[in-house]
Write an enzyme that holds these catalytic residues in place. Structure first.
Site, short mmCIF file in Angstrom:
data_model
loop_
_atom_site.label_atom_id
_atom_site.label_comp_id
_atom_site.label_asym_id
_atom_site.label_seq_id
_atom_site.Cartn_x
_atom_site.Cartn_y
_atom_site.Cartn_z
N THR A 295 0.84 -1.21 0.00
CA THR A 295 0.00 0.00 0.00
C THR A 295 0.87 1.25 0.00
O THR A 295 0.64 2.18 -0.79
CB THR A 295 -0.93 -0.01 1.22
OG1 THR A 295 -1.75 -1.18 1.15
CG2 THR A 295 -1.81 1.22 1.28
N ASN B 239 -5.17 -9.31 -8.14
CA ASN B 239 -5.32 -10.05 -6.88
C ASN B 239 -6.60 -10.86 -6.80
O ASN B 239 -6.68 -11.80 -6.01
CB ASN B 239 -5.23 -9.08 -5.69
CG ASN B 239 -6.05 -7.84 -5.88
OD1 ASN B 239 -5.86 -7.09 -6.85
ND2 ASN B 239 -6.99 -7.61 -5.00
N SER C 133 5.45 -6.50 -1.90
CA SER C 133 5.14 -6.62 -0.47
C SER C 133 5.59 -8.00 0.04
O SER C 133 5.36 -9.00 -0.63
CB SER C 133 3.63 -6.45 -0.27
OG SER C 133 3.29 -6.69 1.07
N CYS D 212 -9.68 -7.28 0.94
CA CYS D 212 -9.90 -5.87 1.24
C CYS D 212 -11.33 -5.44 0.96
O CYS D 212 -11.82 -4.50 1.54
CB CYS D 212 -8.97 -5.01 0.41
SG CYS D 212 -7.27 -5.52 0.54
#
Ligand code: PLP
Length: 381
Positions: free
Chosen positions: A67, A146, A194, A320
């Site tokens: 992020t 994703n 990440s 999310c």
């Protein structure tokens, strides 16, 4: 079956990190031997991460995760180059870490074009070409999605961006460690990754910044990370990220083959045995472990809870967005109707999964779909 949400820290990664919490706990900016020891580990980690991306060590900026990397890339370019132009191009299927940053920039006077995707979930080069304007300063297109695992034609987009002299960012959080990521071949100027998506710890990531690409920082302070990301360096995190990235790179071909076999087995088992079911997104340009099913007349949430009761962790859409109960923006972009989005199930396989588990999952999904359809007035046709 939910490795796209996060992954366990690999034992080797944890072992590599532990000394940097207590024995070698120095501040990497201190001049004494404890500090130098930490600095050495940090810089070694940078070399390792750069190696995995085929980048140079001084092009790697450690951040707190995907992020933050997305925020730094997009806001960093937007604010540094706004005198050149205020137009940004991205896609309608990006992660919220890109979409929400673009939305926020719109309020600051930037204009954003959200490219559509075709039925396969892929960006068409022609639509990108026609979206480019004289004042376009940044193109941000994710490498692998994703939710549906589709892999975008990054190399071609990179070529086009270079021809037009526009900065190119890719969110590669889902692809690093799963498929090759070579920054020169991809033609990217900025790339986000990440650690916790590749068997590393949560709270650490990196942004690749091509030499010559200037960014406005978003976190000010002591000037760490070439003044792009102030804050005492997360040395254990960087060591964890580097170890995880190196391990993933070493087994990338074998693991991709293994997961592709499991994926294709499960896809066939489900589609052969369940009617009115389909897979969202291209099967050719797709991450090895990803499947995204839709089942007509079935609620994704009910399916998830049923699978959970069988010890199976899966997801509808992304972790999310699944709390919002809104239809997935990614599936909507493929042209699915809202009710079709609700019957979707994301399976994201990873290192710990094997054929026996996949067979167990196939049986559980069949049982669940049969049961929910029997209860649904529409499903009884
Ligand atoms: C998980 C994810 C992110 C966010 O990364 P964090 O490290 O969790 O902040 C960004 N983009 C994509 C595509 C992701 O899958």
């Amino acid at each position: 079956m939910d490795h796209s949400a996060t992954t366990p820290v690999a034992p080797e990664v944890l072992d590599a990190m532990v000394p940097y919490f207590n024995i070698k706990y120095g501040n990497a900016s201190s001049l004494h031997s404890f500090g130098r020891e930490a600095r050495e580990a940090l810089e070694e980690s940078r070399v390792t991460v750069a190696g995995v991306l085929k980048a140079k060590p001084d092009e790697i900026i450690f951040t707190s995760g995907g992020t933050e990397s997305d925020n730094l890339a997009i806001k960093g370019i937007a604010h540094r180059y706004q005198d050149k132009g205020k137009h940004i191009i991205t896609t309608s299927i990006e992660h919220p870490a890109v979409l929400e940053v673009c939305r926020a920039l719109t309020k600051a006077g930037f204009q954003v074009t959200y490219l559509p995707v075709n039925k396969e979930g892929l960006v068409e080069l022609s639509s990108l070409e026609s979206a480019i304007r004289d004042d376009t300063i940044l193109i941000s297109v994710m490498h692998a999605n994703n939710e549906i695992g589709t892999i975008q034609p990054i190399d071609e987009i990179g070529k086009l961006a270079k021809e037009k002299d526009i900065f190119f960012h890719t969110d590669a959080v889902q692809s690093v460690g799963k498929i090759p990521t070579d920054v020169d071949k991809m033609g990217v100027d900025l790339l986000s990754l990440s650690a916790h998506k590749l068997y590393g710890p949560k709270g650490i990531g990196a942004l690749y910044v091509r030499t010559g690409t200037r960014l406005q920082n978003i976190i000010q302070g002591g000037g760490h990370e070439k003044n792009l990301r102030s804050g005492t360096e997360n040395v254990p995190g960087a060591v964890g990220l580097a170890t995880a990235a190196k391990m993933a790179a070493e087994s990338i071909d074998d693991e991709a083959k293994r997961l592709t076999r499991l994926r294709d087995w499960l896809a066939k088992a489900i589609l052969d045995n369940i009617k009115e079911a389909w897979i969202n997104g291209s099967m050719e340009k797709r991450l090895p472990g990803n499947l995204n099913f839709s089942f007509r007349y079935v609620e994704g949430e009910s399916l998830l809870l049923f699978l959970d009761s069988k010890g199976i962790a899966a997801s509808t859409g992304s972790a999310c967005s699944s709390k919002k109960l809104e239809p997935s923006h990614v599936l909507r972009s493929l042209g699915l109707k809202p009710e079709e989005c609700h019957g979707s199930l994301r399976i994201a396989m990873g290192r710990s999964n094997n054929q026996g588990q996949v067979e167990y999952v196939a049986n559980a999904i069949q049982e669940a779909v049969a049961r929910f359809r029997a209860m649904s007035p529409l499903g009884q046709k």
